[in-house]
Design a protein around this motif. Structure first.
Motif, PDB file in Angstrom:
ATOM      1  N   ALA A  53      42.404 -32.900   9.215  1.00 24.15           N
ATOM      2  CA  ALA A  53      42.830 -31.937   8.192  1.00 24.15           C
ATOM      3  C   ALA A  53      41.657 -31.602   7.281  1.00 24.15           C
ATOM      4  O   ALA A  53      40.863 -32.457   6.928  1.00 24.15           O
ATOM      5  N   GLY A  54      41.561 -30.343   6.922  1.00 23.98           N
ATOM      6  CA  GLY A  54      40.517 -29.897   6.010  1.00 23.98           C
ATOM      7  C   GLY A  54      39.200 -29.554   6.688  1.00 23.98           C
ATOM      8  O   GLY A  54      38.286 -29.079   6.042  1.00 23.98           O
ATOM      9  N   GLN A  55      39.092 -29.794   7.985  1.00 29.41           N
ATOM     10  CA  GLN A  55      37.827 -29.535   8.661  1.00 29.41           C
ATOM     11  C   GLN A  55      37.562 -28.037   8.798  1.00 29.41           C
ATOM     12  O   GLN A  55      36.424 -27.633   8.961  1.00 29.41           O
ATOM     13  N   ASP A  56      38.604 -27.222   8.685  1.00 31.59           N
ATOM     14  CA  ASP A  56      38.384 -25.779   8.768  1.00 31.59           C
ATOM     15  C   ASP A  56      37.575 -25.270   7.584  1.00 31.59           C
ATOM     16  O   ASP A  56      37.039 -24.173   7.624  1.00 31.59           O
ATOM     17  N   ASN A  57      37.468 -26.058   6.515  1.00 31.59           N
ATOM     18  CA  ASN A  57      36.634 -25.698   5.369  1.00 31.59           C
ATOM     19  C   ASN A  57      35.285 -26.402   5.390  1.00 31.59           C
ATOM     20  O   ASN A  57      34.466 -26.205   4.497  1.00 31.59           O
ATOM     21  N   ASP A  58      35.052 -27.236   6.392  1.00 32.97           N
ATOM     22  CA  ASP A  58      33.789 -27.955   6.529  1.00 32.97           C
ATOM     23  C   ASP A  58      32.656 -26.949   6.732  1.00 32.97           C
ATOM     24  O   ASP A  58      32.773 -26.025   7.529  1.00 32.97           O
ATOM     25  N   LEU A  59      31.551 -27.132   6.006  1.00 28.25           N
ATOM     26  CA  LEU A  59      30.437 -26.182   6.081  1.00 28.25           C
ATOM     27  C   LEU A  59      29.854 -26.065   7.488  1.00 28.25           C
ATOM     28  O   LEU A  59      29.472 -24.977   7.920  1.00 28.25           O
ATOM     29  N   HIS A  60      29.802 -27.173   8.199  1.00 33.32           N
ATOM     30  CA  HIS A  60      29.276 -27.140   9.565  1.00 33.32           C
ATOM     31  C   HIS A  60      30.163 -26.274  10.467  1.00 33.32           C
ATOM     32  O   HIS A  60      29.655 -25.467  11.255  1.00 33.32           O
ATOM     33  N   VAL A  86      37.764 -19.486   8.713  1.00 33.84           N
ATOM     34  CA  VAL A  86      38.203 -20.312   9.839  1.00 33.84           C
ATOM     35  C   VAL A  86      39.679 -20.606   9.643  1.00 33.84           C
ATOM     36  O   VAL A  86      40.091 -21.025   8.562  1.00 33.84           O
ATOM     37  N   VAL A  87      40.482 -20.373  10.675  1.00 32.42           N
ATOM     38  CA  VAL A  87      41.922 -20.594  10.599  1.00 32.42           C
ATOM     39  C   VAL A  87      42.294 -21.965  11.163  1.00 32.42           C
ATOM     40  O   VAL A  87      43.086 -22.699  10.581  1.00 32.42           O
ATOM     41  N   THR A 143      39.456 -20.951  15.834  1.00 31.38           N
ATOM     42  CA  THR A 143      40.186 -19.700  15.619  1.00 31.38           C
ATOM     43  C   THR A 143      39.654 -19.098  14.321  1.00 31.38           C
ATOM     44  O   THR A 143      39.700 -19.734  13.273  1.00 31.38           O
ATOM     45  N   VAL A 144      39.099 -17.877  14.439  1.00 33.03           N
ATOM     46  CA  VAL A 144      38.470 -17.221  13.298  1.00 33.03           C
ATOM     47  C   VAL A 144      39.200 -15.946  12.930  1.00 33.03           C
ATOM     48  O   VAL A 144      39.670 -15.226  13.807  1.00 33.03           O
ATOM     49  N   GLN A 145      39.266 -15.704  11.651  1.00 32.80           N
ATOM     50  CA  GLN A 145      39.799 -14.429  11.175  1.00 32.80           C
ATOM     51  C   GLN A 145      38.596 -13.539  10.872  1.00 32.80           C
ATOM     52  O   GLN A 145      37.650 -13.974  10.203  1.00 32.80           O
ATOM     53  N   VAL A 146      38.637 -12.312  11.414  1.00 29.40           N
ATOM     54  CA  VAL A 146      37.537 -11.371  11.202  1.00 29.40           C
ATOM     55  C   VAL A 146      38.082 -10.055  10.663  1.00 29.40           C
ATOM     56  O   VAL A 146      39.278  -9.769  10.770  1.00 29.40           O
ATOM     57  N   ASN A 147      37.190  -9.280  10.108  1.00 25.99           N
ATOM     58  CA  ASN A 147      37.514  -7.926   9.674  1.00 25.99           C
ATOM     59  C   ASN A 147      36.938  -7.004  10.743  1.00 25.99           C
ATOM     60  O   ASN A 147      35.740  -6.995  10.984  1.00 25.99           O
ATOM     61  N   GLU A 148      37.829  -6.254  11.380  1.00 28.40           N
ATOM     62  CA  GLU A 148      37.405  -5.336  12.440  1.00 28.40           C
ATOM     63  C   GLU A 148      37.808  -3.924  12.038  1.00 28.40           C
ATOM     64  O   GLU A 148      38.963  -3.525  12.185  1.00 28.40           O
ATOM     65  N   GLY A 149      36.871  -3.192  11.456  1.00 29.85           N
ATOM     66  CA  GLY A 149      37.143  -1.824  11.017  1.00 29.85           C
ATOM     67  C   GLY A 149      38.241  -1.744   9.973  1.00 29.85           C
ATOM     68  O   GLY A 149      39.068  -0.835  10.010  1.00 29.85           O
ATOM     69  N   GLY A 150      38.287  -2.686   9.064  1.00 33.37           N
ATOM     70  CA  GLY A 150      39.281  -2.691   7.993  1.00 33.37           C
ATOM     71  C   GLY A 150      40.546  -3.471   8.334  1.00 33.37           C
ATOM     72  O   GLY A 150      41.366  -3.732   7.463  1.00 33.37           O
ATOM     73  N   ALA A 151      40.730  -3.842   9.583  1.00 32.60           N
ATOM     74  CA  ALA A 151      41.907  -4.622   9.988  1.00 32.60           C
ATOM     75  C   ALA A 151      41.502  -6.078  10.188  1.00 32.60           C
ATOM     76  O   ALA A 151      40.443  -6.372  10.745  1.00 32.60           O
TER      77      ALA A 151
END
Length: 136
Positions: free
Chosen positions: A49-56, A81-82, A97-105
């Protein structure tokens, strides 16, 4: 001559009996050793838990998005990071699993990044959209 045959057969039978007794114990120890920290070599497991915020992990996720952009001539922007899973291989395979911005979406992608830290090596193995990957 007959006595010699019985001695050989008796020795072989004793050896097989000894193997039948000892072998299960050695397999148990090997299995327990390979499952240290709950990780079976080659098995995919959730990261702590919490590794999605890990800098690495965030750096690996940014690397994955940048590599994908370079290879696919895309313009995805890293958001966050999700989810992270790890697989022990010759190094570590990160399933991010990454959240990205793709052309505003906002969209979700899964990146597989193979890393061997001791060799300062990392490689993007896969980068694909998550099914139903539009994010709120």
């Amino acid at each position: 001559m007959e006595v010699w045959k019985y001695r050989v057969l008796g020795s072989v039978a004793a050896l097989l009996l000894l193997l039948a007794i000892v072998l299960p114990f050695t397999q148990t120890e090997t299995k327990e050793a390979s499952m240290a920290d709950g990780a079976l070599v080659g098995g995919i497991k959730d990261s702590p838990a919490g590794q999605d915020n890990d800098l690495h992990i965030v750096d690996l996720a940014r690397y994955a998005v940048n590599e994908h952009n370079n290879k696919a001539n895309a313009l995805l922007e890293f958001e966050n990071v999700v989810k992270v899973k790890q697989q022990v291989v010759a190094g570590t395979m990160y399933h991010i699993t990454v959240q990205v911005n793709e052309g505003g979406a906002k969209k979700l992608y899964e990146a597989k990044v193979w890393e061997k830290q001791w060799e300062n090596f990392k490689e993007l193995k896969e980068f694909k959209p998550v099914e139903g990957g539009a994010s709120a």
